[in-house]
Design a protein around this motif. Structure first.
Motif, PDB file in Angstrom:
ATOM      1  N   CYS A 127       0.829  -1.210   0.000  1.00 39.03           N
ATOM      2  CA  CYS A 127       0.000   0.000   0.000  1.00 39.03           C
ATOM      3  C   CYS A 127       0.863   1.261   0.000  1.00 39.03           C
ATOM      4  O   CYS A 127       0.560   2.229  -0.712  1.00 39.03           O
ATOM      5  CB  CYS A 127      -0.944   0.005   1.200  1.00 39.03           C
ATOM      6  N   SER A 153      -7.157   6.593  -5.492  1.00 42.08           N
ATOM      7  CA  SER A 153      -7.365   5.549  -4.482  1.00 42.08           C
ATOM      8  C   SER A 153      -6.442   4.354  -4.719  1.00 42.08           C
ATOM      9  O   SER A 153      -5.923   4.143  -5.800  1.00 42.08           O
ATOM     10  CB  SER A 153      -8.824   5.096  -4.472  1.00 42.08           C
ATOM     11  N   SER A 172      -6.775   0.222  -4.034  1.00 39.76           N
ATOM     12  CA  SER A 172      -7.758  -0.817  -3.720  1.00 39.76           C
ATOM     13  C   SER A 172      -7.052  -2.091  -3.295  1.00 39.76           C
ATOM     14  O   SER A 172      -5.950  -2.385  -3.764  1.00 39.76           O
ATOM     15  CB  SER A 172      -8.614  -1.127  -4.957  1.00 39.76           C
ATOM     16  N   ILE A 190      -7.855  -6.179  -3.085  1.00 37.93           N
ATOM     17  CA  ILE A 190      -8.768  -7.238  -3.502  1.00 37.93           C
ATOM     18  C   ILE A 190      -8.282  -8.552  -2.897  1.00 37.93           C
ATOM     19  O   ILE A 190      -7.100  -8.891  -3.024  1.00 37.93           O
ATOM     20  CB  ILE A 190      -8.814  -7.344  -5.040  1.00 37.93           C
ATOM     21  N   ASP A 249      -3.186   0.248  -7.821  1.00 35.78           N
ATOM     22  CA  ASP A 249      -3.039   1.705  -7.877  1.00 35.78           C
ATOM     23  C   ASP A 249      -3.242   2.183  -9.311  1.00 35.78           C
ATOM     24  O   ASP A 249      -3.559   1.386 -10.185  1.00 35.78           O
ATOM     25  CB  ASP A 249      -1.679   2.139  -7.319  1.00 35.78           C
ATOM     26  N   TYR A 269      -0.781  -3.395 -10.292  1.00 36.88           N
ATOM     27  CA  TYR A 269      -1.056  -3.983  -8.987  1.00 36.88           C
ATOM     28  C   TYR A 269       0.048  -4.947  -8.566  1.00 36.88           C
ATOM     29  O   TYR A 269       0.755  -5.505  -9.387  1.00 36.88           O
ATOM     30  CB  TYR A 269      -2.418  -4.679  -8.937  1.00 36.88           C
TER      31      TYR A 269
END
Length: 131
Positions: free
Chosen positions: A29, A44, A46, A48, A62, A112
């Motif tokens: 993150c 944002s 996310s 998952i 991202d 990601y």
């Protein structure tokens, strides 16, 4: 992270593996916010989660282009002796904490980090057979 930790707990992961997972997600993150989204607060990140019988897959998504190649392995001794900046260990740390990781770029949608942590890693079953 709490949701991922709760799912991992329900799946039967032990406390140490859950802490590894939480740290890996935190690092992913941070990378997503800093490098992917360039610290733009309007964008944002996310997370998952996908699970099966013996593994949990976590994707941290991202808006960036993804890493350009693979970064060099950090020199821990130099970092400990402050001969190198303390930063720059995120990808190394993630790779050390989960069983499988890859960074996927899919412009224009973003990129990601795909991390997999297994309930019974290969090293655990090898150690059990040796005992």
């Amino acid at each position: 992270m709490d949701t991922a930790a709760s799912v991992a707990h329900l799946m039967g992961f032990g406390p140490d593996r859950i802490e590894d997972l939480k740290t890996a997600i935190s690092e992913a993150c941070i990378n997503a916010m800093e490098h992917g989204n360039k610290l733009d607060e309007t964008l944002s990140v996310s997370i998952i989660l996908c699970m099966d019988a013996d593994s949990l897959e976590v994707r941290v998504v991202d808006t960036g282009d993804g890493p350009k190649g693979h970064t060099a392995r950090p020199d821990i001794d130099k970092k400990m002796h402050e001969e190198e900046a303390a930063r720059g260990m995120g990808m190394f740390l993630i790779e050390s904490l989960v069983d499988e990781v890859e960074w996927i770029s899919s412009p224009p949608l973003g990129s990601y980090a795909r991390m997999i942590i297994r309930l019974h890693p290969a090293s655990d079953s090898t150690q059990a057979q040796e005992s």
